[in-house]
Design a protein around this motif. Sequence first.
Motif, PDB file in Angstrom:
ATOM      1  N   SER B  84       1.042  -1.561  -0.001  1.00  0.00           N
ATOM      2  CA  SER B  84      -0.208   0.002   0.223  1.00  0.00           C
ATOM      3  C   SER B  84       0.853   1.112   0.065  1.00  0.00           C
ATOM      4  CB  SER B  84      -1.119  -0.131   1.185  1.00  0.00           C
ATOM      5  OG  SER B  84       0.001  -0.044   2.346  1.00  0.00           O
ATOM      6  N   PHE B  85       2.133   1.319   0.162  1.00  0.00           N
ATOM      7  CA  PHE B  85       2.695   2.554   0.266  1.00  0.00           C
ATOM      8  C   PHE B  85       2.657   2.994  -1.424  1.00  0.00           C
ATOM      9  CE2 PHE B  85       6.966   4.505  -1.266  1.00  0.00           C
ATOM     10  CZ  PHE B  85       6.994   5.655   0.057  1.00  0.00           C
ATOM     11  N   VAL B  87       0.159   3.139  -2.869  1.00  0.00           N
ATOM     12  CA  VAL B  87      -1.700   3.626  -2.974  1.00  0.00           C
ATOM     13  C   VAL B  87      -1.509   5.187  -1.952  1.00  0.00           C
ATOM     14  CG1 VAL B  87      -3.488   3.441  -1.691  1.00  0.00           C
ATOM     15  CG2 VAL B  87      -2.390   1.535  -3.005  1.00  0.00           C
ATOM     16  N   ARG B  88      -0.310   5.060  -1.283  1.00  0.00           N
ATOM     17  CA  ARG B  88       0.083   6.579  -0.382  1.00  0.00           C
ATOM     18  C   ARG B  88      -0.096   7.192  -1.984  1.00  0.00           C
ATOM     19  NH1 ARG B  88       2.074   6.074   4.765  1.00  0.00           N
ATOM     20  NH2 ARG B  88       0.743   7.823   4.856  1.00  0.00           N
ATOM     21  N   LEU B  89       1.395   7.088  -2.556  1.00  0.00           N
ATOM     22  CA  LEU B  89       2.281   7.914  -3.553  1.00  0.00           C
ATOM     23  C   LEU B  89       1.185   7.853  -4.474  1.00  0.00           C
ATOM     24  CD1 LEU B  89       5.037   6.899  -3.832  1.00  0.00           C
ATOM     25  CD2 LEU B  89       4.428   8.515  -2.338  1.00  0.00           C
ATOM     26  N   TYR B  90       0.299   7.564  -4.590  1.00  0.00           N
ATOM     27  CA  TYR B  90      -1.258   7.586  -6.227  1.00  0.00           C
ATOM     28  C   TYR B  90      -2.109   8.690  -4.332  1.00  0.00           C
ATOM     29  CZ  TYR B  90      -0.809   3.450  -8.747  1.00  0.00           C
ATOM     30  OH  TYR B  90       0.326   2.373  -9.787  1.00  0.00           O
ATOM     31  N   ALA B  91      -2.393   8.739  -3.523  1.00  0.00           N
ATOM     32  CA  ALA B  91      -2.805   9.655  -3.177  1.00  0.00           C
ATOM     33  C   ALA B  91      -2.517  11.512  -3.094  1.00  0.00           C
ATOM     34  CB  ALA B  91      -3.929   9.494  -2.018  1.00  0.00           C
ATOM     35  N   ASP B 254      -6.261   0.567 -11.298  1.00  0.00           N
ATOM     36  CA  ASP B 254      -5.429   0.527 -10.005  1.00  0.00           C
ATOM     37  C   ASP B 254      -7.006   1.429  -9.777  1.00  0.00           C
ATOM     38  OD1 ASP B 254      -4.719  -1.384 -10.157  1.00  0.00           O
ATOM     39  OD2 ASP B 254      -2.488  -0.372  -9.892  1.00  0.00           O
TER      40      ASP B 254
END
Lengths: 248, 256
Positions: B84-85, B87-91, B254
């Motif tokens: 989920s790292f 994912v955090r950068l996607y946000a 994603d």
Amino acid sequence: MNAIETRGLTKKYGPKTAADNLFFSIPEGEFFSLLGVNGAGKTTTVRMLTGLSAPTSGDALVGGHSVVHERDAVRRIIGISPQDTAVAANLTVRENLTLIGTVCGLDRMRLEERIGEMISLFGMAECAESRAKTLSGGWQRKLSIAMALLSEPQVLFLDEPTLGLDVLARRDLWRVIEGLRGKITMVLTTHYMEEAEALSDRVAVMIAGKIAALGSPEELRQATGAKDLENAFIAIAEAAQKGGDLHA
Amino acid sequence: MRKMLAFARRNLYEILRDPISYVFCLAFPLVMLGLMTLINKSIPPEANMTLFRIDRLAGGIAVFGQSFLMLFTVLAVSKDRAGSFLVRLYATPMAASDFTAGYLLPVLLLSAAQTLLLSAAALLVSLVSGPTLSVGGLFLMTVTLIPSGALFAGLGLLFGTLFSEKAAPALSSIIISLSAILGGIWFDPDSAGGVLLKICKALPFRYAVQSARAALVLDLGWEAWGFPLTVVIGSAVLVTLAASLVFRTRMRADLN
Ligand SMILES: Nc1ncnc2c1ncn2[C@@H]1O[C@H](COP(=O)(O)OP(=O)(O)O)[C@@H](O)[C@H]1O
Ligand SMILES: [Mg+2]
């Protein structure tokens, strides 16, 4: 003004409706919890509210920006600590904070300032130069939350922040989260009843993708005549199974 | 640019601070360099087999080393995608190009550093075993192998995006073995001929090895050096573009 307003927010995965026509609002500065068992749809809801997942239908306004049409604007005002510990394992605490601050667009001076503030707020001075993978689960979660807070978001999302932590680490993290109350709008997801009860201004009980009840812990207890939130939750879940609808 | 560089630095550290990287990307090629030099000693001159002589071995070993950097890129990208790292950068306001360039750049740097170190080792070996290699040749080989480094970085990003975290190690090992065989590192595809030679000619690996070997002995003609290098540059550009496109598409999916 409301920090968050959902308007029929819905997510379908094939035949499965993970989030079903959600309508709720969260006023600015509120501590709001999504409470539900595994698979209730909490993460799905958070993903939609943070621009990480497109709703199948409906919309939500975060800080007045649509998560469907203004994802970039939403991303600039939110912070998220995802469900699994999301830190760069081989970077130190300070390097993790630097990375996230830089990609969020903080300038150098502000970045240094904020890193200092986060390290002192979370009591991480001693482990600031330690690699994230050497930290305990509890400290990794703290780092993860510090990373979410670094860019001074208006709304902070914490997805199951205490999942898998031992009871002492959980209480320690509660204190940190409690300290943020009122400064920022917070959306926390959890399946621990006592956690929702201890921390939240209001709780939305999520069951199978739907909001089965919404109110302060006190209101939920009174509506169900239960002595604590756990028993209130069980009453709400049983009522939902029978097809009943219970709103506090 | 700052966003991309910050992410690139993180990816550089993830590889540099993992001890296993040194085992595969430096120690293993060095062991092969020593081993093949020993084997070469026991080959009688009448056999007319020069493949493992240091002036031909060094280029192959350098490309072999690069293929392990590809492995580490595949592992890093597939692991990031499963966790989920990312994912955090996607946000955050990061763009898809910040991610792809941020993955490719550190691998490019590491592969240049790796070729330099392996070149230094090859020089030492050549001083002991002969024929002595020229420093100029080794330097030119390092420069010649930059596009090849980009090719392997691109392949790493491509396969890392396509493979799941579970499948990535096994599939990458297969690709490493194939690139070594079809690159003509451990045998001479020209002596094999037939279908095998055709396959070798259709893939960029043999050209990378050829251009490195030619650069090392300063044989800088079009046929020996220019043409294979051109093929490698073209492949590197194509693969890198394809990898970036695939990553962008997967990222969009994603976020859906
Ligand atoms: N990417 C996905 N593809 C298919 N189904 C999914 C996906 N993400 C979540 N689900 C399903 O949606 C439901 C809600 O999941 P989730 O939001 O993760 O629940 P929670 O966070 O409350 O545990 C679950 O049944 C889960 O299996
Ligand atoms: Mg969840």
